[in-house]
Design an enzyme around this catalytic site. Structure first.
Site, PDB file in Angstrom:
ATOM      1  N   TRP A 367       0.833  -1.216   0.000  1.00  0.00           N
ATOM      2  CA  TRP A 367       0.000   0.000   0.000  1.00  0.00           C
ATOM      3  C   TRP A 367       0.859   1.254   0.000  1.00  0.00           C
ATOM      4  CZ3 TRP A 367      -1.893   2.620   4.997  1.00  0.00           C
ATOM      5  CH2 TRP A 367      -0.956   2.466   6.019  1.00  0.00           C
ATOM      6  N   ASP A 368       2.158   1.074   0.217  1.00  0.00           N
ATOM      7  CA  ASP A 368       3.101   2.191   0.230  1.00  0.00           C
ATOM      8  C   ASP A 368       2.908   3.090  -0.997  1.00  0.00           C
ATOM      9  OD1 ASP A 368       3.945   0.038   1.823  1.00  0.00           O
ATOM     10  OD2 ASP A 368       6.040   0.664   1.766  1.00  0.00           O
ATOM     11  N   GLU A 502       0.801  -3.474  12.511  1.00  0.00           N
ATOM     12  CA  GLU A 502       0.933  -4.933  12.371  1.00  0.00           C
ATOM     13  C   GLU A 502       1.287  -5.638  13.677  1.00  0.00           C
ATOM     14  OE1 GLU A 502       3.734  -5.070   9.170  1.00  0.00           O
ATOM     15  OE2 GLU A 502       2.209  -4.626   7.660  1.00  0.00           O
ATOM     16  N   LYS A 615       3.067  -0.468  16.237  1.00  0.00           N
ATOM     17  CA  LYS A 615       4.171  -0.404  15.268  1.00  0.00           C
ATOM     18  C   LYS A 615       4.063   0.910  14.508  1.00  0.00           C
ATOM     19  CE  LYS A 615       6.073  -2.807  11.244  1.00  0.00           C
ATOM     20  NZ  LYS A 615       5.897  -3.842  10.235  1.00  0.00           N
ATOM     21  N   GLN A 616       2.870   1.188  14.056  1.00  0.00           N
ATOM     22  CA  GLN A 616       2.543   2.438  13.368  1.00  0.00           C
ATOM     23  C   GLN A 616       1.066   2.668  13.656  1.00  0.00           C
ATOM     24  OE1 GLN A 616       3.468  -0.191  10.031  1.00  0.00           O
ATOM     25  NE2 GLN A 616       2.491   1.329   8.756  1.00  0.00           N
TER      26      GLN A 616
HETATM   27  C1  BGC Z   1       4.966  -1.776   7.277  1.00  0.00           C
HETATM   28  C2  BGC Z   1       3.931  -1.715   6.185  1.00  0.00           C
HETATM   29  C3  BGC Z   1       4.630  -1.459   4.875  1.00  0.00           C
HETATM   30  C4  BGC Z   1       5.726  -2.473   4.621  1.00  0.00           C
HETATM   31  C5  BGC Z   1       6.522  -2.186   3.372  1.00  0.00           C
HETATM   32  C6  BGC Z   1       6.012  -2.806   6.927  1.00  0.00           C
HETATM   33  O1  BGC Z   1       6.996  -2.820   7.910  1.00  0.00           O
HETATM   34  O2  BGC Z   1       4.353  -2.097   8.491  1.00  0.00           O
HETATM   35  O3  BGC Z   1       2.996  -0.701   6.448  1.00  0.00           O
HETATM   36  O4  BGC Z   1       3.695  -1.517   3.850  1.00  0.00           O
HETATM   37  O5  BGC Z   1       6.619  -2.468   5.701  1.00  0.00           O
HETATM   38  O6  BGC Z   1       7.118  -0.937   3.438  1.00  0.00           O
END
Ligand code: BGC
Length: 788
Positions: A367-368, A502, A615-616
């Site tokens: 989704w980045d 996550e 985490k975020q």
């Molecule tokens: C993040 C995701 C991201 C992925 C790729 C993961 O560590 O939690 O949000 O899409 O890395 O960058």
């Protein structure tokens, strides 16, 4: 140094220094993998890591071609480590010039961000102390994406030497697959670090040879059947004493021999053509196209053409911070890497989480792109934005299979996507110890794609796209949500999911996912109704193709109205998911030297489930994406609450915090968050830049400057700005593409200037809420508003 050839000096000294260059001074093998990533050159079609031409112990070299994936003997599909076009070995009086066997007297490399050229100058000392200088320059052409160029000059500095220079196309490539399990705490020195990995083979040779002076090699990916052709032409510079061409399995090479006098540079210019069978809009075979790209060996002319395209790219993407050189460089560095990651001419490829700069995340797309990167392209390179969206349409079939595989209707985008749009997320961590539930549960990516489609249409006004490819995706993915949501009395709920955070899996009613699904359905209903009114024929076609009818649309609307919406107007705080507030509070108390929060003692990525650690953040992300949905009070309360619990273990997190913090008036940490995002790769503040760029963070950095400090927003009501620059910045300058025209902003602490470039009617924008009318070609000055 007393004797130098003017030409080799020129190679190693780009005209622009300072804020336009990134430099490596001196040879430090422990930093080599970092520089390989940072010094990637590319053109959106391919990326080549900044490895030394001759290689060294512990190197991780790689050229990656957008969209060329293969699974074969690897557990998860890889972005293929494609043939190497740089490989060059120099012998001086039979001594091999490399950093492992000879003393390195001087070493400097400079990446010129303005032109996309990587310059190198290394001085080696032979056994008897005689010095030999190697100067190189390389670039992937922006003017002809089939073409890469390498210039090599070798200059003996103290005495004459016999030189033998061999340059190749080397198709003997492998991807790194998995690291065997070693007892915890085992460390390896840099020389052996990568040797431990098991390797995976993705290429088999189909043919090689020389036709005249063009050497070529054709390989094919083993499972995905992509034919990859490379061709090279080498133009010698200096008086040759010998020349030979050789072909071996997976390799073609040319050797040039010289008797080189002190102070006189000899060497070659090499052009390499690269073409594949998956290139779009082409007719001739890959071999023919690769060979055609080598027609002219004129390095300087090719560089001039590439530079001209770079100049245009910078013209439309330039974003400048005046008054803080370090921040200015970090921003340019980010924009450079974004520009070499996207190909506006290929709507079948996308940008992986590590762009084309490394094997991290195996080149997979997340989704980045939609949430972090698209805004940059949307406002600076709309064609590239359109191409990136094209990829989601190109992979819609795969998304339908993903939905069907788990027993649902419609289309669901995979968490990790590659060439087909099927799910490519690994099931476990490489050591097999931990299960990834992201592949099963991180459903929100589908709504994120819908969000990107609507944002693109809103900003560009491209209704043909919206009512064509865009609508097809919006409708088919809405069908997925209908089958995935379940009724709970009058409400609809979404169970067993994972939000962007996550750390928490198998959760119910994730605030981010539910609201984004609701928004997605609302947009699908809106677009359907608009089409019924304005584009009935196209709608009829889509209804047939997707087997949908008006009654489906009623179901979408009903579901949107009933889905548990995570807004609590009284409390203000949004619960991240059902039961989040009951989880254990574990305070964050330790920050590392890069100012990054550390896991509280005993915690790691896979055991924060029972805590409120993030985490975020989901709620803050929601406020970033749908700012108008929430009152300032609610946004502020959620920012304050969740920010304190976030570990930022995703590089996507800091930039979003900077922006939302600024929007809610909590700017105290904005500069700190900007720095975390801006320097994630330049300072390697997550310690893994060697695996590839954090390209989402690069885009986040641009967003902090433009959406954060400049307070820029674009919506149905047009463009608005609310600049509040850090004190240490004098000005910020950038351009915004808006509906076929460009608005140039030059913002400062005292005065803000805006210029509308393009023809037509005046455009009204808002600056700190006040209307300002821009007339094409006329600079307008607006007094800045004190923000402190
Ligand atoms: C993040 C995701 C991201 C992925 C790729 C993961 O560590 O939690 O949000 O899409 O890395 O960058």
């Amino acid at each position: 140094m007393d004797v130098q050839s003017p030409e080799s000096l020129e190679l190693a000294a780009p005209a622009q220094r300072g804020a336009w260059t990134v430099t490596e001074s001196g040879w430090d093998p422990t930093r080599a993998n970092y520089f390989e990533t940072v010094f990637t050159v590319g053109n959106g079609r391919l990326g080549t890591r900044g490895s030394l031409e001759e290689g060294h112990l512990g190197d991780v070299s790689g050229t990656f071609l957008a969209g060329v994936y293969d699974a074969h003997d690897s557990p998860v599909i890889d972005l293929v480590n494609a043939p190497d076009w740089l490989n060059t070995v120099v012998y001086a009086d039979s001594e091999r010039l490399d950093v492992d066997t000879l003393d390195v007297v001087e070493h400097e490399r400079v990446l010129d961000l303005k032109t996309g050229v990587l310059h190198r100058r290394t001085v080696f000392a032979l056994g008897d102390g005689a010095r030999v200088e190697v100067a190189t320059a390389r670039f992937a052409s922006m003017a002809d994406r089939n073409q890469c160029r390498l210039r090599v000059r070798v200059t003996p500095l103290d005495r004459a030497v016999d030189l033998s220079i061999t340059t190749r196309i080397d198709a003997h490539r492998r991807n790194m697959e998995s690291l065997p399990i070693y007892p915890e705490g085992t460390t390896f020195d840099y020389e052996r670090k990568w040797d431990k990995w098991s390797l995976s083979r993705h290429l088999r040779e189909k043919g090689r040879g020389f036709t005249g002076d063009v050497g070529s090699i054709v390989t094919q990916t083993i499972d995905s059947d992509v034919e990859i052709a490379y061709a090279m032409r080498v133009c010698a510079v200096g008086d040759l004493t010998g020349r030979s061409r050789k072909q071996r399995h997976e390799r073609v090479e040319e050797t040039l021999e010289f008797r080189a006098e002190p102070g006189v540079a000899v060497g070659f210019d090499k052009v390499v053509g690269i073409a594949t069978s998956r290139d779009v809009g082409v007719e001739r075979s890959p071999a023919q196209r690769a060979s055609a790209a080598t027609e002219s060996a004129d390095f300087d002319a090719a560089l001039a053409k590439s530079e001209a395209v770079w100049a245009q790219l910078w013209e439309s993407s330039e974003c400048e911070i005046v008054g803080d050189d370090r921040a200015a460089l970090a921003l340019r560095f980010s924009v450079y890497h974004l520009l070499i990651a996207a190909n506006p001419d290929d709507p079948t490829v996308n940008i992986g989480a590590k762009s084309l700069s490394g094997e991290g995340y195996r080149g997979h797309v997340f989704w980045d792109t939609e949430i972090m990167m698209l805004p940059f392209f949307l406002f600076t390179q709309p064609r590239a934005a359109r191409a990136l969206l094209g990829y989601r349409h190109h992979t819609l079939r795969g998304a339908r299979e993903v939905a069907a595989d788990s027993g649902f209707r419609g289309a669901r985008y995979p968490w990790e996507s590659a060439d087909t749009g099927r799910e490519e997320c690994p099931v476990t961590t490489p050591d097999g110890k931990n299960r990834f539930y992201t592949r099963d549960e991180e459903l929100h990516v589908t709504a994120d794609v819908a969000y990107a489609i609507c944002r693109y249409a809103e900003v560009t006004g491209d209704v043909d796209y919206l009512y064509g490819e865009g609508a097809e995706i919006l409708f088919d993915t809405s069908q997925f949500w209908v089958s995935r949501c379940v009724d709970d009395g009058d409400r609809a709920v979404l169970l067993t999911v994972m939000g962007p955070d996550e750390f928490h899996s198998h959760i119910d009613n994730n605030a981010f996912t539910n609201r984004m699904v609701q928004w997605h359905l609302e947009q699908a209903v809106r677009v359907y109704r608009e089409m019924a009114e304005h584009r009935p024929d196209e709608l009829a076609r889509l209804r047939d193709a997707l087997s949908i009818s008006d009654s489906d649309v009623e179901v979408w609307a009903d579901l949107a109205a009933r889905i548990v919406a995570p807004v609590d107007p009284d409390v203000g705080l949004i619960e991240q998911f059902d039961g989040y507030f009951e989880r254990l509070e574990v305070p964050i108390t330790v920050w590392d030297e890069n100012d990054m929060p550390q896991y509280p003692a005993g915690y790691h990525h896979f055991n924060c489930e029972d805590t409120t650690l993030l985490k975020q953040p989901d709620a803050v992300m929601l406020m970033f994406m749908l700012p108008d949905d929430y009152s300032m009070e609610t946004r502020r309360a959620n920012y304050d609450f969740y920010e304190a619990r976030t570990l930022h273990k995703s590089s996507l997190s800091p930039s979003i915090h900077a922006i939302v913090g600024l929007q809610v008036g909590n700017s105290s940490k904005a500069e700190q968050y900007f720095a975390r995002s801006a320097f994630v790769d330049l300072d390697d503040n997550q310690g893994n830049t060697e695996e590839g760029m954090h390209i989402a963070s690069a885009a986040g950095t641009w967003q902090v400057v433009v959406h954060g400090f400049a307070g820029f927003l674009a919506g149905v009501d047009g463009l608005s700005f609310a600049p509040a620059l850090p004190e240490s910045w004098e000005r910020v300058k950038f351009s915004i593409h808006w509906r076929g025209r460009v608005v140039k902003a030059d913002l400062g602490h005292d005065v803000n200037r805006f210029t509308l470039v393009g023809d037509g009617e005046p455009e009204e924008i808002h600056v700190h809420g006040a209307a300002v009318v821009l007339t094409p070609g006329v600079e307008v000055e607006v007094e800045a508003v004190a923000t402190v």
